[in-house]
Design a protein around this motif. Sequence first.
Motif, PDB file in Angstrom:
ATOM      1  N   UNK A 130       0.848  -1.189   0.000  1.00  0.00           N
ATOM      2  CA  UNK A 130       0.000   0.000   0.000  1.00  0.00           C
ATOM      3  C   UNK A 130       0.882   1.237   0.000  1.00  0.00           C
ATOM      4  N   UNK A 131       0.621   2.131  -0.910  1.00  0.00           N
ATOM      5  CA  UNK A 131       1.338   3.399  -0.954  1.00  0.00           C
ATOM      6  C   UNK A 131       0.462   4.440  -1.633  1.00  0.00           C
ATOM      7  N   UNK A 132       0.446   5.644  -1.084  1.00  0.00           N
ATOM      8  CA  UNK A 132      -0.395   6.706  -1.623  1.00  0.00           C
ATOM      9  C   UNK A 132      -0.108   6.920  -3.096  1.00  0.00           C
ATOM     10  N   UNK A 133      -1.185   7.001  -3.893  1.00  0.00           N
ATOM     11  CA  UNK A 133      -1.015   7.173  -5.332  1.00  0.00           C
ATOM     12  C   UNK A 133      -0.917   5.867  -6.074  1.00  0.00           C
ATOM     13  N   UNK A 166     -10.144   1.428  -2.801  1.00  0.00           N
ATOM     14  CA  UNK A 166      -8.761   1.014  -3.087  1.00  0.00           C
ATOM     15  C   UNK A 166      -7.815   2.207  -2.999  1.00  0.00           C
ATOM     16  N   UNK A 167      -8.274   3.364  -3.491  1.00  0.00           N
ATOM     17  CA  UNK A 167      -7.440   4.567  -3.426  1.00  0.00           C
ATOM     18  C   UNK A 167      -7.153   4.939  -1.979  1.00  0.00           C
ATOM     19  N   UNK A 168      -8.152   4.857  -1.107  1.00  0.00           N
ATOM     20  CA  UNK A 168      -7.938   5.149   0.309  1.00  0.00           C
ATOM     21  C   UNK A 168      -6.934   4.173   0.920  1.00  0.00           C
ATOM     22  N   UNK A 181      -3.112   0.194  -6.050  1.00  0.00           N
ATOM     23  CA  UNK A 181      -3.248   0.680  -7.429  1.00  0.00           C
ATOM     24  C   UNK A 181      -4.651   0.420  -7.961  1.00  0.00           C
ATOM     25  N   UNK A 182      -5.179   1.370  -8.736  1.00  0.00           N
ATOM     26  CA  UNK A 182      -6.537   1.250  -9.260  1.00  0.00           C
ATOM     27  C   UNK A 182      -6.582   1.094 -10.772  1.00  0.00           C
TER      28      UNK A 182
END
Length: 363
Positions: free
Chosen positions: A23-26, A111-113, A117-118
């Motif tokens: 998990x990583x922002x963006x 998923x974004x939260x 990756x989306x």
Amino acid sequence: MARARRIVPRMLAPSRILRTTPAQAGGGRSREALVERAREAIEEGSRSFHAASLLFDRPAREKAWLLYAWCRRCDDLADGQDHGRPAEGPAPEGRAGAERRLRAIRLLTERAFEGLPTADPAFDAFGLVARESGLTREMAEDVIMGFELDATGWRPRTEADLARYCYHVAGAVGVMMAVVMGVARDDGETLDRACDLGIAFQLANIARDIGEDDAAERCYLPVDWLVEQDIEPGQHMKPHHRRELAAMAAQLVERMERHEAAARLGAARLPFRRRWAVLAAARIYGAIGREVRARGTAAWDRRVAIGRREKARHIAAAFWEAVKNRPPRPDPMPEWTRGSILIDVRMAGPVAKPPMDPLPDES
């Protein structure tokens, strides 16, 4: 004689050593790439917002773009459009298609939260700005409910319904934008004023787009208003009702001006450049509403637009307004408040939709 080695087949990726996606922002995309895609989205999707956003300091500007990209993409997915225009390919599949698209919006947003990756830059951009700014799932759901209202063919029957709609599609966005600009989530007064600004924008949009909405078989004028004007269902754009239509548009603009004035009280609490940008946007959208009112019965003969020179004048006027920074308190304050609308939302419960056939098994 040497013993033959026994070869035991091995799994290429035994389940006990499979690794989950980190998990990583963006969603793993670079911030620079997400910001650039978001800039392209706002430049194509809204010239007025893009012009105002350029007045922000760089950190606020980039975060505003990232948030806008998600809003634009969700709106397009919900309506089966591309930057507000009909998308190429087959038309959306009615109510069942709307349910699938809304489900996709909610899944991708979750998923974004989570920082996963989306496969969609706009949702990855939202994951990044949500992490950087402290946006919450509740804030996102308030906005998604607005897309749901549009996608399911909902329309307002009363002024309270109209208030609820304006909150979900724009007021809630204003709240998120305020948090992106650094307003604390517990600063209820400033968030209320940010909500006012979003509602003002939406009321201007509704007044301007009555004709376009009618062509798309939508109407955001409350049924109660049409009944009061003795207008038959679906007939409000007929030439013999133009006088009544102009009167209802003037009602929308009067409400817009009250929310616009209240929003200035919140803008006064922002740092200078952010205050300037907000005031510029308020002046530009306010000008749209006032032009609709000024045109009267001719307001929908051609679309109201604010040209570059007029935008420049509003931006210059907003600069001096931001310098002075002494907005008067409107009297009276807007009748619709964020608190009362949220109470109505909770009492109303989920979005009311017509019965649907069950979705086919997608397994």
